[in-house]
Scaffold this active site. Structure first.
Site, mmCIF file in Angstrom:
data_model
loop_
_atom_site.group_PDB
_atom_site.id
_atom_site.type_symbol
_atom_site.label_atom_id
_atom_site.label_comp_id
_atom_site.label_asym_id
_atom_site.label_seq_id
_atom_site.Cartn_x
_atom_site.Cartn_y
_atom_site.Cartn_z
ATOM 1 N N ASP A 8 37.671 37.539 33.945
ATOM 2 C CA ASP A 8 36.922 38.545 33.165
ATOM 3 C C ASP A 8 37.323 38.629 31.683
ATOM 4 O OD1 ASP A 8 36.108 38.933 35.756
ATOM 5 O OD2 ASP A 8 36.632 41.047 35.881
ATOM 6 N N LYS A 106 30.846 38.370 39.994
ATOM 7 C CA LYS A 106 31.202 39.365 41.015
ATOM 8 C C LYS A 106 30.742 40.738 40.578
ATOM 9 C CE LYS A 106 35.682 39.855 38.877
ATOM 10 N NZ LYS A 106 35.582 41.278 38.491
ATOM 11 N N CYS A 151 41.396 43.520 38.099
ATOM 12 C CA CYS A 151 40.775 42.277 38.578
ATOM 13 C C CYS A 151 41.765 41.121 38.682
ATOM 14 C CB CYS A 151 39.569 41.945 37.723
ATOM 15 S SG CYS A 151 38.261 43.170 37.996
HETATM 16 C C1 VGL Z 1 37.618 45.408 35.977
HETATM 17 C C2 VGL Z 1 37.416 47.657 36.305
HETATM 18 C C3 VGL Z 1 36.097 47.513 36.654
HETATM 19 C C4 VGL Z 1 38.501 44.258 35.589
HETATM 20 C C5 VGL Z 1 36.304 45.226 36.336
HETATM 21 O O1 VGL Z 1 37.981 43.194 35.184
HETATM 22 O O2 VGL Z 1 39.734 44.418 35.684
HETATM 23 N N1 VGL Z 1 38.175 46.613 35.978
HETATM 24 N N2 VGL Z 1 35.545 46.293 36.681
#
Ligand code: VGL
Ligand code: ZN
Length: 204
Positions: A8, A106, A151
């Site tokens: 991410d 995701k 994540c």
């Molecule tokens: C994430 C919170 C919500 C992350 C993704 O990438 O850590 N955190 N969605």
């Protein structure tokens, strides 16, 4: 084969983004240098539809960062972030994406959240990442990206559960909350994962 898994590295997790991780942008130049040291680089992308169940705005009266129960699971109420096809969901503009061979998305199911790059939080649906890596006979995964205690952490726990040797490159991640990251770090070690600094990387 050693594989770098980028979690991410998206605009919404960068300073100024919708769900900003403090100093999240600092990891990008390091990740670009690390990419050159690996045989295979893959990435995940948080990729939510509008009205996603993890957004506070999808629930009447819920505040951002409040913890609730959603279908029996703990769920943090996040600000709207990483909405499909928006600029916030794009990778950081300075990230070298040319070496990324596959991207696993995701959080695409409106009703369930997915921190890990392998499974949603209820472990109902696989992204296919484990099968992809197993077909390639990958044994060892190195993790970098955001956010460290969400994540990145959940991806490492699932990777360990799938039988991969899993190593977090600690200077190539940043946390939303450093105390929470410390707990996550201890759990990674307790479950057999490793935590290293990029300077300790010896790739043979
Ligand atoms: C994430 C919170 C919500 C992350 C993704 O990438 O850590 N955190 N969605
Ligand atoms: Zn998300």
């Amino acid at each position: 084969m050693k594989v770098l898994v980028l979690i991410d590295v998206q605009n919404d997790f960068m300073p100024g983004g919708a769900l900003a991780v403090p100093k999240g942008d600092e990891i990008v130049p390091l990740i670009n240098r690390l990419e050159e040291k690996f045989d295979l680089v893959i990435a995940t992308q948080d990729w939510h539809p509008t009205g996603h169940a993890s957004f506070a705005s999808s629930h009447e009266g819920k505040k951002e960062f409040e913890a609730i129960k959603l279908d029996g699971l703990d769920q943090v109420m996040w600000p709207e972030h990483c909405i499909q096809n928006t600029q916030g969901a794009e990778f950081h503009p300075d990230l070298n994406t040319s070496r990324i061979e596959a991207i696993f998305r995701k959080g695409t199911n409106k009703k369930i959240d997915s921190y890990s790059g392998f499974y949603d939080n209820a472990h109902l649906k696989s992204t296919g990442l484990s099968g992809y890596l197993k077909e390639k006979k990958v044994e060892e995964l190195y993790f970098a990206g955001l956010a460290a205690e969400y994540c990145v952490y959940f991806s490492i726990i699932d990777a360990l559960g799938e039988g991969f040797k899993s190593i977090l490159i600690e200077d190539a991640t940043r946390a939303l909350n450093n105390d929470e990251y410390e707990k996550a770090r201890i759990d990674i070690l307790r479950k057999g994962g490793k935590v290293i600094k990029s300077t300790e990387l010896s790739l043979t």
